[in-house]
Write a protein that holds these residues in place. Structure first.
Motif, PDB file in Angstrom:
ATOM      1  N   VAL A  55       0.760  -1.326   0.394  1.00 20.57           N
ATOM      2  CA  VAL A  55      -0.260  -0.173   0.237  1.00 20.57           C
ATOM      3  C   VAL A  55       0.830   1.621  -0.133  1.00 20.57           C
ATOM      4  O   VAL A  55       0.460   2.146  -0.739  1.00 20.57           O
ATOM      5  CB  VAL A  55      -0.694  -0.597   1.106  1.00 20.57           C
ATOM      6  N   LEU A  98       0.813   4.023  -3.056  1.00 21.29           N
ATOM      7  CA  LEU A  98       0.744   5.632  -3.052  1.00 21.29           C
ATOM      8  C   LEU A  98       1.964   6.514  -3.128  1.00 21.29           C
ATOM      9  O   LEU A  98       1.733   7.565  -3.555  1.00 21.29           O
ATOM     10  CB  LEU A  98       0.432   5.515  -1.207  1.00 21.29           C
ATOM     11  N   GLU A 108      -6.026   0.596  -8.369  1.00 20.44           N
ATOM     12  CA  GLU A 108      -4.809  -0.180  -8.421  1.00 20.44           C
ATOM     13  C   GLU A 108      -4.703  -1.190  -7.657  1.00 20.44           C
ATOM     14  O   GLU A 108      -3.893  -1.976  -7.165  1.00 20.44           O
ATOM     15  CB  GLU A 108      -3.424   1.462  -8.204  1.00 20.44           C
ATOM     16  N   LEU A 109      -5.028  -0.683  -6.142  1.00 21.85           N
ATOM     17  CA  LEU A 109      -5.039  -1.279  -5.233  1.00 21.85           C
ATOM     18  C   LEU A 109      -5.532  -3.300  -4.809  1.00 21.85           C
ATOM     19  O   LEU A 109      -5.411  -4.266  -5.284  1.00 21.85           O
ATOM     20  CB  LEU A 109      -5.189  -0.808  -3.958  1.00 21.85           C
ATOM     21  N   VAL A 158      -6.621   4.705  -6.370  1.00 26.89           N
ATOM     22  CA  VAL A 158      -5.719   3.852  -5.281  1.00 26.89           C
ATOM     23  C   VAL A 158      -6.665   2.595  -5.382  1.00 26.89           C
ATOM     24  O   VAL A 158      -6.282   1.653  -5.153  1.00 26.89           O
ATOM     25  CB  VAL A 158      -5.624   4.488  -4.558  1.00 26.89           C
ATOM     26  N   VAL A 179     -11.064   3.004   0.743  1.00 25.00           N
ATOM     27  CA  VAL A 179     -10.055   3.502   0.092  1.00 25.00           C
ATOM     28  C   VAL A 179     -11.241   5.106   1.108  1.00 25.00           C
ATOM     29  O   VAL A 179     -11.877   5.249  -0.398  1.00 25.00           O
ATOM     30  CB  VAL A 179      -9.623   3.994  -1.196  1.00 25.00           C
ATOM     31  N   ILE A 182      -5.899   7.138   2.888  1.00 28.04           N
ATOM     32  CA  ILE A 182      -4.806   7.847   2.447  1.00 28.04           C
ATOM     33  C   ILE A 182      -5.341   9.195   2.481  1.00 28.04           C
ATOM     34  O   ILE A 182      -5.571   9.769   2.912  1.00 28.04           O
ATOM     35  CB  ILE A 182      -5.127   7.687   0.648  1.00 28.04           C
ATOM     36  N   GLN A 198      -8.367  10.793  -6.355  1.00 27.67           N
ATOM     37  CA  GLN A 198      -7.573   9.994  -6.002  1.00 27.67           C
ATOM     38  C   GLN A 198      -7.664   9.032  -5.032  1.00 27.67           C
ATOM     39  O   GLN A 198      -7.415   7.783  -5.294  1.00 27.67           O
ATOM     40  CB  GLN A 198      -6.552  10.972  -4.677  1.00 27.67           C
ATOM     41  N   CYS A 199      -8.710   9.085  -4.492  1.00 26.81           N
ATOM     42  CA  CYS A 199      -9.184   7.479  -3.866  1.00 26.81           C
ATOM     43  C   CYS A 199      -9.611   6.352  -4.831  1.00 26.81           C
ATOM     44  O   CYS A 199      -9.263   5.242  -4.951  1.00 26.81           O
ATOM     45  CB  CYS A 199     -10.432   8.156  -2.894  1.00 26.81           C
TER      46      CYS A 199
END
Length: 148
Positions: A12, A16, A59-60, A56, A78, A41, A52-53
């Motif tokens: 993570v 980030l 991708e995560l 993330v 997120v 985050i 942005q959330c």
């Protein structure tokens, strides 16, 4: 499920970092019958936005799906720490100079006002009744306040 957190945290943090973000909090626990992986985050240059959330989360989520690090079903959440976020020490006090904040000190005092100065030795807060200063070690808990 501490072992899951220990496996996930470096992954993570790396994801980030590549997005210019920081990890604020990471938890994995059972809530209302479901497992929830909660990733909070932070953006060191401002506020965390929905995009942005979403980035993330995508991708995560892809990483977790490909590498199968969690063996059972779970919900991935997120989010940001929020506008009234907790502050975690001197670095946050410095970062939020000028902002309205609440401080609960270990001696029982409660201070609310705008942070005017912060360093490793002293925090200065402008309250309605004047300037108050204290050392960062005296802070039991602190958080930003939303100002309208």
């Amino acid at each position: 499920m501490q072992e899951v957190i220990e496996k996930l945290k470096p992954v993570v943090v790396d994801i980030l970092k590549n997005l210019g973000l920081e990890l604020f909090d990471l938890s994995f626990k059972r809530e209302k019958g479901n497992w929830v992986l909660r990733v909070v985050i932070d953006d060191p240059n401002g506020y965390v936005g929905i995009k942005q959330c979403e980035k993330v989360s995508n991708e995560l989520g892809q990483y977790l799906d490909v590498n199968n690090l969690i063996e059972h079903s779970y919900v991935l959440e997120v989010s940001s720490p929020g506008l009234d976020r907790p502050m975690r020490g001197v670095q946050d006090y410095k970062r939020f100079v000028g902002r309205l904040a609440k401080f609960w000190l270990i001696d029982g005092r409660f201070i609310m006002g705008h942070i005017r100065h912060a360093d490793e030795v002293k925090v200065v807060v402008e309250t309605e009744s004047g300037m108050v200063d204290f050392s960062p070690e005296q802070v039991n808990k602190s958080k930003l306040e939303v100002e309208f």
